[in-house]
Write an enzyme that holds these catalytic residues in place. Structure first.
Site, PDB file in Angstrom:
ATOM      1  N   GLU A 225      -2.141 -16.096  23.302  1.00  0.00           N
ATOM      2  CA  GLU A 225      -1.224 -16.911  22.505  1.00  0.00           C
ATOM      3  C   GLU A 225      -1.233 -18.344  23.022  1.00  0.00           C
ATOM      4  O   GLU A 225      -0.375 -19.149  22.687  1.00  0.00           O
ATOM      5  CB  GLU A 225       0.182 -16.334  22.539  1.00  0.00           C
ATOM      6  CG  GLU A 225       0.776 -16.201  23.932  1.00  0.00           C
ATOM      7  CD  GLU A 225       2.270 -15.948  23.883  1.00  0.00           C
ATOM      8  OE1 GLU A 225       2.984 -16.891  23.503  1.00  0.00           O
ATOM      9  OE2 GLU A 225       2.707 -14.852  24.226  1.00  0.00           O
TER      10      GLU A 225
ATOM     11  N   CYS B 245       2.623 -11.816  23.039  1.00  0.00           N
ATOM     12  CA  CYS B 245       2.062 -11.014  24.141  1.00  0.00           C
ATOM     13  C   CYS B 245       1.317  -9.773  23.660  1.00  0.00           C
ATOM     14  O   CYS B 245       0.851  -8.977  24.471  1.00  0.00           O
ATOM     15  CB  CYS B 245       3.178 -10.610  25.094  1.00  0.00           C
ATOM     16  SG  CYS B 245       4.163 -11.998  25.653  1.00  0.00           S
TER      17      CYS B 245
ATOM     18  N   HIS C 167       5.131  -3.883  28.818  1.00  0.00           N
ATOM     19  CA  HIS C 167       4.981  -5.335  28.884  1.00  0.00           C
ATOM     20  C   HIS C 167       6.159  -5.849  29.711  1.00  0.00           C
ATOM     21  O   HIS C 167       7.298  -5.449  29.475  1.00  0.00           O
ATOM     22  CB  HIS C 167       5.009  -5.926  27.472  1.00  0.00           C
ATOM     23  CG  HIS C 167       5.249  -7.410  27.472  1.00  0.00           C
ATOM     24  ND1 HIS C 167       4.410  -8.280  28.132  1.00  0.00           N
ATOM     25  CD2 HIS C 167       6.239  -8.164  26.946  1.00  0.00           C
ATOM     26  CE1 HIS C 167       4.878  -9.511  27.992  1.00  0.00           C
ATOM     27  NE2 HIS C 167       5.995  -9.467  27.285  1.00  0.00           N
TER      28      HIS C 167
HETATM   29  N1  ACO Z   1      22.620 -12.353  41.697  1.00  0.00           N
HETATM   30  C1  ACO Z   1      22.152 -11.272  41.024  1.00  0.00           C
HETATM   31  N2  ACO Z   1      22.050 -11.228  39.682  1.00  0.00           N
HETATM   32  C2  ACO Z   1      22.407 -12.322  38.987  1.00  0.00           C
HETATM   33  C3  ACO Z   1      22.894 -13.470  39.611  1.00  0.00           C
HETATM   34  C4  ACO Z   1      23.003 -13.465  41.038  1.00  0.00           C
HETATM   35  N3  ACO Z   1      23.426 -14.509  41.712  1.00  0.00           N
HETATM   36  N4  ACO Z   1      23.163 -14.394  38.661  1.00  0.00           N
HETATM   37  C5  ACO Z   1      22.854 -13.833  37.475  1.00  0.00           C
HETATM   38  N5  ACO Z   1      22.391 -12.586  37.672  1.00  0.00           N
HETATM   39  C6  ACO Z   1      21.890 -11.645  36.692  1.00  0.00           C
HETATM   40  C7  ACO Z   1      22.662 -11.585  35.399  1.00  0.00           C
HETATM   41  O1  ACO Z   1      23.797 -10.735  35.513  1.00  0.00           O
HETATM   42  C8  ACO Z   1      21.606 -11.039  34.451  1.00  0.00           C
HETATM   43  O2  ACO Z   1      21.412  -9.670  34.662  1.00  0.00           O
HETATM   44  P1  ACO Z   1      21.968  -8.571  33.623  1.00  0.00           P
HETATM   45  O3  ACO Z   1      21.472  -8.999  32.274  1.00  0.00           O
HETATM   46  O4  ACO Z   1      21.364  -7.315  34.095  1.00  0.00           O
HETATM   47  O5  ACO Z   1      23.446  -8.654  33.768  1.00  0.00           O
HETATM   48  C9  ACO Z   1      20.328 -11.687  34.974  1.00  0.00           C
HETATM   49  O6  ACO Z   1      20.623 -12.128  36.301  1.00  0.00           O
HETATM   50  C10 ACO Z   1      19.881 -12.895  34.168  1.00  0.00           C
HETATM   51  O7  ACO Z   1      20.991 -13.747  34.044  1.00  0.00           O
HETATM   52  P2  ACO Z   1      21.375 -14.330  32.623  1.00  0.00           P
HETATM   53  O8  ACO Z   1      22.576 -15.175  32.768  1.00  0.00           O
HETATM   54  O9  ACO Z   1      21.391 -13.238  31.606  1.00  0.00           O
HETATM   55  O10 ACO Z   1      20.099 -15.239  32.416  1.00  0.00           O
HETATM   56  P3  ACO Z   1      19.854 -16.345  31.360  1.00  0.00           P
HETATM   57  O11 ACO Z   1      20.540 -16.023  30.090  1.00  0.00           O
HETATM   58  O12 ACO Z   1      20.114 -17.652  31.987  1.00  0.00           O
HETATM   59  O13 ACO Z   1      18.252 -16.211  31.138  1.00  0.00           O
HETATM   60  C11 ACO Z   1      16.590 -14.983  29.864  1.00  0.00           C
HETATM   61  C12 ACO Z   1      17.600 -14.953  31.012  1.00  0.00           C
HETATM   62  C13 ACO Z   1      17.354 -15.033  28.531  1.00  0.00           C
HETATM   63  C14 ACO Z   1      15.761 -13.730  29.906  1.00  0.00           C
HETATM   64  C15 ACO Z   1      15.676 -16.242  29.990  1.00  0.00           C
HETATM   65  O14 ACO Z   1      15.057 -16.235  31.232  1.00  0.00           O
HETATM   66  C16 ACO Z   1      14.652 -16.333  28.893  1.00  0.00           C
HETATM   67  O15 ACO Z   1      14.931 -16.781  27.788  1.00  0.00           O
HETATM   68  N6  ACO Z   1      13.359 -15.919  29.186  1.00  0.00           N
HETATM   69  C17 ACO Z   1      12.277 -15.975  28.210  1.00  0.00           C
HETATM   70  C18 ACO Z   1      12.423 -14.944  27.109  1.00  0.00           C
HETATM   71  C19 ACO Z   1      11.966 -13.553  27.516  1.00  0.00           C
HETATM   72  O16 ACO Z   1      11.330 -13.359  28.521  1.00  0.00           O
HETATM   73  N7  ACO Z   1      12.288 -12.550  26.650  1.00  0.00           N
HETATM   74  C20 ACO Z   1      11.882 -11.186  26.853  1.00  0.00           C
HETATM   75  C21 ACO Z   1      11.047 -10.579  25.742  1.00  0.00           C
HETATM   76  S1  ACO Z   1       9.967 -11.700  24.932  1.00  0.00           S
HETATM   77  C22 ACO Z   1       8.694 -12.168  25.988  1.00  0.00           C
HETATM   78  O17 ACO Z   1       8.029 -11.383  26.557  1.00  0.00           O
HETATM   79  C23 ACO Z   1       8.432 -13.589  26.155  1.00  0.00           C
END
Ligand code: ACO
Length: 485
Positions: free
Chosen positions: A109, A143, A276
């Site tokens: 991609e 992906c 994945h």
């Molecule tokens: N210690 C331990 N855990 C923590 C801490 C900490 N200090 N702070 C946050 N966390 C945890 C959260 O509780 C959450 O876990 P949970 O969902 O099990 O409760 C996790 O860390 C992530 O924190 P979020 O606040 O949910 O993270 P955020 O919303 O900022 O970002 C996200 C996460 C949305 C996945 C972002 O990284 C993203 O957009 N990534 C790209 C998209 C992606 O990968 N999508 C997946 C499928 S598509 C693909 O493959 C591209």
């Protein structure tokens, strides 16, 4: 029968005896993966350091997302160079003749020349052999492209177009996000897989299950940028929903194929389950999700005995539970041992390199193969879940042959992956400040032409292809780093 149909059927019979002298009237046996090569960049950023640099709470990336290190590329590497490197290394390590390949397909991609495929760039490697008779081009859907390329390669080997040669599947990507919460879920890498008959990793027939639909969860509408547009939460919901649909269908097809409509297909029947991996925590949740699916498939009267304490969830609907914390926790706890046994060994590269996009699932396969002794792999059934945003997804399985004798195809495949762990260890850690500068350099110069990359060559692994120059017409030339460092 008229003259023409007689002639046609005679020609057909001749064609069916292919150049390799094999009888083509039957499917070739045991079509699957014969050899694998994986490539990842020589530099990484440490996720603990990145947490500090980004000013997020300690543990968010390492525990919350489950990531330790993230591989990245300087402007010396692009999708063409990654794929040139992985194909060259596969051919060299496995002593494969370029003339022995009849189908080559790239899943990616990461787009550079849009209408011109990465596959066409790879054809430079075949020039010396004189082999230009190679089907296949590029396949794109986030992906998922690598999986589509794999299915197409297997289909080619099983088709009337097969001429006895092997196929090559290449999947590669540079996963980069703009500054912000998605950035720690980046990564980069490429994989090449040799596909043919009598393979040690055999694709199961008749059980493949797909789920495809329209969603704007992650896409790349801005062609001037390397970064995607992401709706993180929606992408997770789409991923989990696709997993539910694929798993339910995979189970249904398996029940039908194996003859017993009433026999339950469930997690305990699978020796390993690979996903994945956008980030490792999502994979752990996904394994728990499969147990939730098994729970949903269980006859209500059996729930108290099979899932004591979880009767309160027996009326829930899967589609209402994507972000239900109680259900998530209950099934994460319950599936902990299954996760350790069936999935965790496959997360080594996802944890150490990050999301490689199209190669991610196959990095999971490599991790599984290098985390086990060959005797522990023999005879195992491995389920794989492939997801690409947008969205395209499939669950399929393969089984590992039983022949573990020294020199057997399985022994060769696994022993040729022995370089991976030392290669991971030999990478250089780059501080987040420097990593951030490198991302800015890529951003600034992505569309520039003519352009000579700034990134160093001496930090690349030996024998890595790199971008030497992009001329005023955006035509790229590549060179290879010295074979010894
Ligand atoms: N210690 C331990 N855990 C923590 C801490 C900490 N200090 N702070 C946050 N966390 C945890 C959260 O509780 C959450 O876990 P949970 O969902 O099990 O409760 C996790 O860390 C992530 O924190 P979020 O606040 O949910 O993270 P955020 O919303 O900022 O970002 C996200 C996460 C949305 C996945 C972002 O990284 C993203 O957009 N990534 C790209 C998209 C992606 O990968 N999508 C997946 C499928 S598509 C693909 O493959 C591209």
């Amino acid at each position: 029968m008229d003259a023409c149909s007689h002639l046609c059927s005679t020609e057909d019979a001749v064609l069916r005896k292919n150049v390799a002298g094999q009888n083509m009237s039957q499917w070739p046996d045991d079509v699957g993966i014969i050899a694998i090569e994986l490539y990842f960049p020589s530099q990484y950023v440490d996720q603990t350091e990145l947490e500090k640099y980004d000013g997020v709470s300690a543990g968010k990336y390492t525990i919350g997302l489950g990531q330790s290190k993230m591989g990245f590329c300087t402007d010396r590497e692009d999708i063409n160079s990654l794929c040139l490197t992985v194909v060259t290394k596969l051919m060299e390590r496995n002593h494969i003749e370029y003339s022995s390949i009849g189908h080559l397909e790239v899943g990616t991609e990461t787009l550079l020349d849009k209408s011109k495929s990465v596959k066409s760039v790879l054809m430079q490697l075949f020039e010396q052999s004189g082999n230009t008779d190679i089907e296949g081009v590029d396949t794109i859907n986030a992906c998922y492209g690598g999986t589509a390329a794999l299915f197409n390669a297997v289909a080619w080997v099983e088709s009337s177009a097969w001429d006895g040669r092997n196929a090559l599947v290449v999947a590669g990507d540079i996963a980069m996000y703009a500054k912000g919460n998605a950035r720690p879920t980046g990564g980069a890498g490429a994989i090449a897989m040799l596909i043919g008959s009598n393979a040690p990793l055999v694709m199961d027939r008749g059980v493949r299950a797909s789920y495809m639909r329209h969603a704007y969860d992650f896409y790349k509408p801005d062609l001037s940028s390397e970064y995607p547009t992401v709706d993180g939460k929606l992408s997770i919901q789409c991923y989990l929903s696709a997993l539910d649909h694929c798993y339910q269908l995979y189970c249904k097809k398996s029940r039908k194929l194996y003859g017993n409509e009433n026999q339950h297909v469930e997690l305990s029947n699978l020796d390993a389950v690979l996903f994945h991996s956008p980030f490792c925590k999502l994979v752990q949740k996904s394994l728990a999700r499969l147990m939730l699916n098994d729970f949903v498939n269980t006859n209500k009267k059996d729930i108290p005995e099979k899932y004591p304490g979880l009767e309160k969830f027996s009326d829930m609907k899967l589609e209402d539970t994507y972000f239900d914390r109680d259900i998530e926790k209950a099934f994460m706890d319950l599936s902990k041992d299954f996760f350790e046994d069936k999935t965790k060994p496959s997360l080594l590269l996802a944890n150490q390199v990050g999301n490689m996009y199209t190669p991610s699932l196959y990095g999971g396969l490599v991790s599984l193969l290098i985390s086990n002794k060959v005797e522990n792999l023999a005879g195992k059934r491995v389920a794989l879940f492939s997801y690409g945003s947008g969205l395209a997804s499939s669950m399929f399985s393969l089984h590992i042959t039983n022949n573990i004798a020294k020199g057997s195809s399985l022994d060769k495949l696994v022993s040729n992956l022995a370089y991976i762990k030392p290669m991971l260890e030999s990478r250089q850690s780059v501080p987040p400040e420097k990593f951030s500068e490198i991302m800015e350099t890529r951003e600034r110069n992505h569309r520039k032409a003519p352009y000579t990359p700034e990134g160093p060559i001496d930090t690349l692994f030996p024998g890595t292809w790199y971008l030497e120059y992009k001329d005023e017409k955006h035509r790229r030339t590549y060179k290879r780093s010295p074979l010894v460092s």
